[in-house]
Scaffold this motif. Structure first.
Motif, PDB file in Angstrom:
ATOM      1  N   ASP A 189       6.203   1.836 -10.885  1.00 44.37           N
ATOM      2  CA  ASP A 189       7.461   1.264 -10.428  1.00 44.37           C
ATOM      3  C   ASP A 189       7.851   0.074 -11.271  1.00 44.37           C
ATOM      4  O   ASP A 189       8.276  -1.024 -10.867  1.00 44.37           O
ATOM      5  CB  ASP A 189       7.596   0.863  -9.060  1.00 44.37           C
ATOM      6  N   PHE A 190       7.832   0.171 -12.595  1.00 47.13           N
ATOM      7  CA  PHE A 190       8.093  -1.061 -13.350  1.00 47.13           C
ATOM      8  C   PHE A 190       9.713  -1.152 -13.120  1.00 47.13           C
ATOM      9  O   PHE A 190      10.455  -0.396 -12.867  1.00 47.13           O
ATOM     10  CB  PHE A 190       8.079  -0.637 -14.916  1.00 47.13           C
ATOM     11  N   SER A 191       9.847  -2.721 -13.627  1.00 45.27           N
ATOM     12  CA  SER A 191      11.265  -3.022 -13.539  1.00 45.27           C
ATOM     13  C   SER A 191      12.233  -2.215 -14.504  1.00 45.27           C
ATOM     14  O   SER A 191      11.732  -1.775 -15.453  1.00 45.27           O
ATOM     15  CB  SER A 191      11.323  -4.518 -13.704  1.00 45.27           C
ATOM     16  N   ASP A 192      13.627  -2.229 -14.070  1.00 48.19           N
ATOM     17  CA  ASP A 192      14.502  -1.647 -15.065  1.00 48.19           C
ATOM     18  C   ASP A 192      14.235  -2.142 -16.410  1.00 48.19           C
ATOM     19  O   ASP A 192      14.417  -1.552 -17.584  1.00 48.19           O
ATOM     20  CB  ASP A 192      15.750  -1.548 -14.598  1.00 48.19           C
ATOM     21  N   ASN A 193      14.264  -3.523 -16.449  1.00 47.72           N
ATOM     22  CA  ASN A 193      14.151  -4.133 -17.768  1.00 47.72           C
ATOM     23  C   ASN A 193      13.026  -3.761 -18.662  1.00 47.72           C
ATOM     24  O   ASN A 193      13.353  -3.724 -19.823  1.00 47.72           O
ATOM     25  CB  ASN A 193      14.151  -5.617 -17.393  1.00 47.72           C
ATOM     26  N   THR A 194      11.999  -3.920 -18.073  1.00 52.92           N
ATOM     27  CA  THR A 194      10.641  -3.288 -18.904  1.00 52.92           C
ATOM     28  C   THR A 194      10.945  -1.868 -19.256  1.00 52.92           C
ATOM     29  O   THR A 194      10.562  -1.684 -20.521  1.00 52.92           O
ATOM     30  CB  THR A 194       9.475  -3.530 -17.889  1.00 52.92           C
ATOM     31  N   LYS A 195      11.472  -1.094 -18.442  1.00 52.84           N
ATOM     32  CA  LYS A 195      11.510   0.437 -18.653  1.00 52.84           C
ATOM     33  C   LYS A 195      12.515   0.544 -20.219  1.00 52.84           C
ATOM     34  O   LYS A 195      12.311   1.221 -21.038  1.00 52.84           O
ATOM     35  CB  LYS A 195      12.012   1.205 -17.595  1.00 52.84           C
ATOM     36  N   ILE A 196      13.559  -0.380 -20.010  1.00 56.36           N
ATOM     37  CA  ILE A 196      14.360  -0.404 -21.084  1.00 56.36           C
ATOM     38  C   ILE A 196      13.673  -0.661 -22.497  1.00 56.36           C
ATOM     39  O   ILE A 196      13.864  -0.169 -23.546  1.00 56.36           O
ATOM     40  CB  ILE A 196      15.584  -1.218 -20.960  1.00 56.36           C
ATOM     41  N   ALA A 197      12.845  -1.624 -22.415  1.00 56.24           N
ATOM     42  CA  ALA A 197      11.969  -2.222 -23.471  1.00 56.24           C
ATOM     43  C   ALA A 197      11.217  -0.904 -24.116  1.00 56.24           C
ATOM     44  O   ALA A 197      11.200  -0.987 -25.131  1.00 56.24           O
ATOM     45  CB  ALA A 197      11.251  -3.241 -23.160  1.00 56.24           C
ATOM     46  N   ILE A 198      10.454  -0.443 -23.218  1.00 58.73           N
ATOM     47  CA  ILE A 198       9.435   0.670 -23.490  1.00 58.73           C
ATOM     48  C   ILE A 198      10.354   1.781 -24.201  1.00 58.73           C
ATOM     49  O   ILE A 198      10.063   2.285 -25.293  1.00 58.73           O
ATOM     50  CB  ILE A 198       8.978   1.121 -22.161  1.00 58.73           C
ATOM     51  N   VAL A 215      -5.000   5.665   3.108  1.00 62.57           N
ATOM     52  CA  VAL A 215      -5.455   4.638   2.531  1.00 62.57           C
ATOM     53  C   VAL A 215      -6.311   3.579   3.364  1.00 62.57           C
ATOM     54  O   VAL A 215      -7.333   3.320   2.745  1.00 62.57           O
ATOM     55  CB  VAL A 215      -4.147   3.581   2.168  1.00 62.57           C
ATOM     56  N   GLU A 216      -6.072   3.620   4.560  1.00 59.56           N
ATOM     57  CA  GLU A 216      -6.853   2.759   5.443  1.00 59.56           C
ATOM     58  C   GLU A 216      -8.350   3.228   5.443  1.00 59.56           C
ATOM     59  O   GLU A 216      -9.224   2.378   5.165  1.00 59.56           O
ATOM     60  CB  GLU A 216      -6.127   2.861   6.943  1.00 59.56           C
ATOM     61  N   SER A 265       0.911  -1.205  -0.028  1.00 62.14           N
ATOM     62  CA  SER A 265      -0.159   0.088  -0.035  1.00 62.14           C
ATOM     63  C   SER A 265       0.885   1.315   0.131  1.00 62.14           C
ATOM     64  O   SER A 265       0.381   2.424  -0.008  1.00 62.14           O
ATOM     65  CB  SER A 265      -1.123  -0.045   1.169  1.00 62.14           C
ATOM     66  N   ASP A 266       2.003   1.304  -0.061  1.00 62.43           N
ATOM     67  CA  ASP A 266       3.032   2.363  -0.059  1.00 62.43           C
ATOM     68  C   ASP A 266       2.758   2.834  -1.273  1.00 62.43           C
ATOM     69  O   ASP A 266       2.700   4.392  -1.377  1.00 62.43           O
ATOM     70  CB  ASP A 266       4.526   1.884  -0.071  1.00 62.43           C
ATOM     71  N   ASN A 267       2.810   2.497  -2.444  1.00 68.17           N
ATOM     72  CA  ASN A 267       2.559   3.048  -3.809  1.00 68.17           C
ATOM     73  C   ASN A 267       0.778   2.934  -3.834  1.00 68.17           C
ATOM     74  O   ASN A 267       0.177   1.966  -4.460  1.00 68.17           O
ATOM     75  CB  ASN A 267       3.142   2.318  -4.875  1.00 68.17           C
ATOM     76  N   LYS A 268       0.284   4.078  -3.892  1.00 72.64           N
ATOM     77  CA  LYS A 268      -1.191   4.203  -3.871  1.00 72.64           C
ATOM     78  C   LYS A 268      -1.727   3.860  -5.388  1.00 72.64           C
ATOM     79  O   LYS A 268      -2.781   3.175  -5.612  1.00 72.64           O
ATOM     80  CB  LYS A 268      -1.768   5.528  -3.516  1.00 72.64           C
ATOM     81  N   HIS A 269      -0.930   3.946  -6.328  1.00 76.75           N
ATOM     82  CA  HIS A 269      -1.312   3.615  -7.745  1.00 76.75           C
ATOM     83  C   HIS A 269      -1.516   2.099  -7.794  1.00 76.75           C
ATOM     84  O   HIS A 269      -2.341   1.417  -8.324  1.00 76.75           O
ATOM     85  CB  HIS A 269      -0.306   4.229  -8.706  1.00 76.75           C
ATOM     86  N   LYS A 270      -0.300   1.461  -7.343  1.00 82.77           N
ATOM     87  CA  LYS A 270      -0.356  -0.053  -7.011  1.00 82.77           C
ATOM     88  C   LYS A 270      -1.410  -0.743  -6.280  1.00 82.77           C
ATOM     89  O   LYS A 270      -2.071  -1.724  -6.810  1.00 82.77           O
ATOM     90  CB  LYS A 270       1.362  -0.417  -6.752  1.00 82.77           C
ATOM     91  N   TRP A 271      -1.474   0.061  -5.245  1.00 84.90           N
ATOM     92  CA  TRP A 271      -2.716  -0.373  -4.366  1.00 84.90           C
ATOM     93  C   TRP A 271      -4.073  -0.591  -4.660  1.00 84.90           C
ATOM     94  O   TRP A 271      -4.667  -1.439  -4.796  1.00 84.90           O
ATOM     95  CB  TRP A 271      -2.611   0.168  -3.010  1.00 84.90           C
ATOM     96  N   ALA A 272      -4.180   0.379  -5.589  1.00 83.57           N
ATOM     97  CA  ALA A 272      -5.610   0.675  -6.085  1.00 83.57           C
ATOM     98  C   ALA A 272      -5.717  -0.483  -7.289  1.00 83.57           C
ATOM     99  O   ALA A 272      -6.911  -0.797  -7.779  1.00 83.57           O
ATOM    100  CB  ALA A 272      -5.870   1.967  -6.845  1.00 83.57           C
ATOM    101  N   ARG A 273      -4.754  -0.820  -7.970  1.00 82.27           N
ATOM    102  CA  ARG A 273      -4.746  -1.755  -8.984  1.00 82.27           C
ATOM    103  C   ARG A 273      -4.908  -3.210  -8.194  1.00 82.27           C
ATOM    104  O   ARG A 273      -5.568  -4.103  -8.791  1.00 82.27           O
ATOM    105  CB  ARG A 273      -3.455  -1.752  -9.966  1.00 82.27           C
ATOM    106  N   LYS A 274      -4.301  -3.305  -7.154  1.00 81.50           N
ATOM    107  CA  LYS A 274      -4.308  -4.615  -6.541  1.00 81.50           C
ATOM    108  C   LYS A 274      -5.654  -4.834  -6.069  1.00 81.50           C
ATOM    109  O   LYS A 274      -6.077  -6.194  -6.148  1.00 81.50           O
ATOM    110  CB  LYS A 274      -3.420  -4.781  -5.343  1.00 81.50           C
TER     111      LYS A 274
END
Lengths: 379, 495
Positions: B464-473, B26-27, B2-11
């Motif tokens: 917060d995508f992985s570096d590997n994915t950011k490189i591909a993008i 968030v709570e 829940s630190d990253n609110k964007h990710k939390w809302a997707r979860k």
């Protein structure tokens, strides 16, 4: 009328003698082809291949016996809707296995489908399928004719599937972009993305039809190619009807026609390669012997398996008939399965891939006790 | 998590779109997501503002039966007409279908709620429970699936599980889909009458089997065939085909019988005493008397069985946390299930708590992925509920664009399709194939065509995508392809 009679009335012990010559493992590209036709929902084996020589059949399910089955031998007939399959029987390129099942008696579709695809005794105990494991050993490729990759072929290294999309107006990324997408994934996901090309994603290149028959035709076309897949899986759903299943006509008989045409279509599309092919049906369980209150049958145990292809030299009905009187039934309601269908699958793998039976039982089914039935089907 | 609110809302939901304010706490957001009352929303035209979902498209159960009845009657009239050619007949039937359709509006409501709804957590829970209690589509059942989703599932998200189980089991859609409408007690009046007339009627155990296996205790409970058979006996008498309910409803209404009275009782609780099996039944060592009330006793017993708590705690955990969830995480949910006696509001709250603490990644269903892609990017892919379908099926312009319904089917994840009663898989392996990726890429490209506010690189940063994915993008040569790479990467397909 079929004239050939190769009815095997042997006992269980007689059926499962081993000691046949062992096929060696070959480094050359495998010639044999296997098509699995998954009959989802539980096919009523007694309606498909009625044991018309067993008087109890008529006592137990008077209304659910086709009025004019084609007589195969003194004990068995086959539903008249199996026209192509019957002529394959006549031409010594098809066989029937009766009173058979995977060793699963739980009567749940989901557990049953998992057992017959996973090939383990306990449902949901493995993440690969028996055919996939065999393909991995034989180093051969396969194609599933469905949106998803069914469990049965998971575990193979080289997998593709075919189920044409109907998404219009979508601008496709370049091949380079496809490789970039692939680079973000690992393992199996990366492998399956590797099968995509800009060309394969184009719509209208191949037939857009997604019915089992069209998919079977596409499977046949792909498999007759020299470098084509050696394995295909075709699904025929909707056997799960509990009421008004039909006798001469109706829902189950219509599905028989579909299964029969699938055999016919595979043969006509495989062309020259039909002679190197074995097609086998699989269903998660048979149906109750007696009809239920709504002119249907419920989840049972033993059913029937249909085999066809040029790898068969001599047609036969392989069965160790358990009988249909009340005392002969499993839990007083179902046809007993006296032949472990894993042993039939093992024989098909042996015939198509040339794998040693012991390798198949130990490394594919992880069970050394699986009897060798090769001689009864391919001998 | 829940630190990253964007990710939390997707979860636990569908993500926060470009124009949505992030919650400060968030709570308390979690809490209000589970307990507040929300209004359904939607867009009338593709690029117009979000508005309250029109009341006229919130179909009551009776509205649905009426419209289905109008379709049935009208179709009969057209087909019996001697003046019309077969081409004209086809055309008129299609127009009539569009005029009386309900399912397409339900599909639109489903999409709009996921993409624009303030109640994203409740929507995700609705998808979960709708899948757990699968009612396959097809034929006239499509008229009532929306009733099942919104009145029965959404309407009982904060009830107790026994309440939900009973309502689900007695819904016409379920009774029809799993063949209970065919089931007749062998010693019932109806079966005895049939025997006297040379016919047979008897039990059909399909619903009984799935009630135990899928909906409640699961095979781990080690019930016997007798338990299934006796459950089927308790269920006998319940159910009618959707078609016959529609016919009966329509007939009574035409007769000018506006009183819902006995008819209401019938359509909401279709029970035929003359098909019920008399006598006592024993299921899992519990005795049940004859009569209509015994079904509620059965579903209550199953709902409150320990194995049901175990089975469903695990299923919820796998759905929200991920398939490698550990037993201690499941146990937290299980304990709340037991302590609260199956209070779904408490259980759902604990699901969010445990999910927040977990580091596990969940591979999302294709439908969840797609709704998130549209909502998070701010794409206007979804046509409005007033946008006709002329562009999709040029030949037959109708009231609604069919694409949203078709796309769910193409992704293999439609809740209006006929499918197996165990519902859509929670396992990644079942969704990874060449053809599945083909669909994802095509859908991502379609979504890009409708002006997303967030581009591939921004999506990668915010989540917060992985570096590997950011490189591909980064390497992708144009904005569309960057967007597609971002959406089809594991970083977006999982959360």
């Amino acid at each position: 009328m079929l004239t050939r009679r190769h009815f095997l009335s042997g006992t269980g012990a007689g059926l499962f003698l081993s000691g046949y010559p062992v096929h060696g493992f070959t480094k050359n590209a495998i010639k044999g082809r296997i098509v699995v036709v998954l009959l989802e929902g539980g096919m009523d084996g007694l309606l498909a291949v009625p044991p018309i020589g067993d008087d109890n059949l008529f006592k137990q399910r008077r209304a659910l016996v086709a009025s004019n089955p084609l007589k195969l031998n003194p004990l068995f007939g086959i539903h008249p809707n199996f026209k192509n399959f019957s002529s394959m029987l006549l031409n010594d390129e098809a066989s029937i296995i009766h009173a058979t099942s995977f060793p699963y008696v739980g009567r749940s579709h989901f557990e049953g489908q998992n057992v017959l695809q996973g090939g383990m005794l306990a449902p949901f105990s493995i993440k690969t399928g028996w055919l996939g494991r065999a393909m991995d050993i034989a180093k051969t490729a396969g194609k599933a004719m469905s949106l998803e990759t069914p469990l049965i072929i998971r575990g193979a290294n080289d997998l593709d599937n075919f189920y044409p999309a109907r998404i219009k107006h979508s601008r496709l990324p370049s091949s380079e972009t496809l490789r970039l997408i692939q680079s973000t994934h690992l393992n199996n996901a990366a492998k399956v993305i590797g099968k995509l090309t800009k060309n394969s994603m184009k719509m209208g290149v191949v037939s857009q039809a997604r019915d089992p028959l069209s998919l079977a035709a596409e499977a046949g076309r792909a498999m007759r190619e020299k470098d084509g897949p050696r394995v295909a899986v075709v699904k025929i759903p909707q056997f799960d009807d509990h009421s008004e299943i039909g006798t001469d006509t109706g829902h189950h008989p219509e599905l028989f026609t579909l299964v029969d045409r699938t055999f016919g279509k595979l043969k006509s599309e495989l062309k020259e390669e039909w002679k190197n092919t074995i097609v086998l049906t699989m269903t998660e369980f048979g149906r109750t012997v007696k009809e239920n209150g709504s002119a249907g049958t419920d989840h049972g145990y033993g059913s029937v398996g249909l085999l066809a292809g040029g790898l068969i030299n001599r047609s036969s009905v392989v069965a160790n008939w358990p009988g249909l009187s009340n005392k002969d039934l499993y839990e007083k309601r179902d046809l007993y399965a006296t032949i472990d269908y894993r042993s039939i699958c093992a024989a098909c793998l042996e015939a198509a891939f040339g794998l040693d039976h012991d390798v198949i039982s130990e490394r594919v089914f992880l069970d050394k006790t699986i009897p060798r039935t090769y001689g009864h089907i391919f001998g | 998590m829940s630190d990253n609110k964007h990710k939390w809302a997707r979860k636990v939901g569908f993500g926060f779109g470009p124009n949505e304010l992030l919650p400060t706490d968030v709570e308390s957001w979690n809490n209000s997501q589970l307990t507040s009352n929300f209004k359904s929303v939607g867009v009338a035209k593709r690029y117009s503002d979000v508005e309250i979902w029109p009341q006229e498209y919130n179909f009551s159960f009776e509205d649905r039966l009426r419209r289905a009845g109008e379709y049935n009657e009208g179709k009969k009239e057209i087909e019996n007409s001697k003046k019309l050619t077969s081409v004209e007949k086809k055309k008129r039937v299609r127009t009539l279908r569009d005029q009386t359709d309900v399912a397409l509006f339900d599909v639109y409501k489903f999409w709009n709620s996921a993409i624009y709804g303030d109640d994203m957590v409740k929507q995700r829970l609705t998808h979960f429970w709708t899948n757990h209690f699968t009612v396959g589509g097809g034929g006239r059942r499509n008229y009532i699936i929306g009733d099942f989703i919104y009145r029965v599932i959404y309407g009982n998200l904060n009830a107790s599980f026994d309440e939900l189980l009973y309502k689900v089991t007695t819904h016409v859609g379920m009774l029809d889909y799993l063949d209970n409408a065919e089931s007749v007690g062998e010693r019932s009046e109806s079966a005895r009458w049939a025997r006297r007339n040379g016919k047979t009627q008897g039990l059909n155990d399909n619903l009984a089997r799935e009630l135990l296996e899928l909906h409640s205790v699961s095979p781990e409970r080690m019930y016997t065939e007798d338990d299934i058979r006796n459950s089927a006996k308790i269920l006998a008498g319940w159910g009618a085909h959707t078609d016959s309910v529609i016919r009966k409803f329509y007939r009574e209404r035409r007769r000018g019988n506006p009183a819902i009275g006995s008819l209401g009782k019938f359509i909401y609780e279709p029970y035929f005493k003359d098909r019920a099996e008399p006598g006592r039944k024993i299921v899992l060592d519990n005795k049940f008397r004859s009569g209509k009330k015994s079904l509620r006793q059965l579903t209550d017993m199953l709902a409150n069985d320990d194995f049901t708590a175990r089975h469903l705690s695990k299923k919820l955990a796998i759905h929200f946390i991920g398939e490698s969830v550990n037993q201690s995480e499941i146990d937290f949910i299980y304990n709340v299930w037991k302590d609260s006696k199956g209070n779904l509001e408490e259980i759902h709250k604990e699901v969010l708590n445990v999910t927040a603490r977990s580091k596990e990644r969940k591979f999302l269903w294709p439908s969840t992925w797609m709704f998130q892609a549209i909502r998070f990017s701010g794409s206007s892919f979804l046509p409005g509920f007033e946008d006709g379908n002329a562009s999709f099926y040029k030949a037959v312009p109708s009231k609604l664009n069919y694409e949203p319904k078709k796309i769910l089917e193409e992704l293999g994840n439609s809740f209006w399709e006929s499918r197996q009663p165990d519902g859509y898989s929670e396992r990644k392996d079942d969704w990874v194939s060449t053809e599945h990726f083909d669909r994802r890429i095509k859908v991502a490209s379609r979504i890009y065509s409708f002006q997303p506010d967030r581009q591939g690189e921004e999506i990668a940063e915010l989540l917060d995508f992985s570096d590997n994915t950011k490189i591909a993008i980064d390497k992708a040569s144009n904005m569309r392809d960057k967007f597609i790479v971002a959406l089809c990467s594991p970083d977006f397909m999982e959360v």
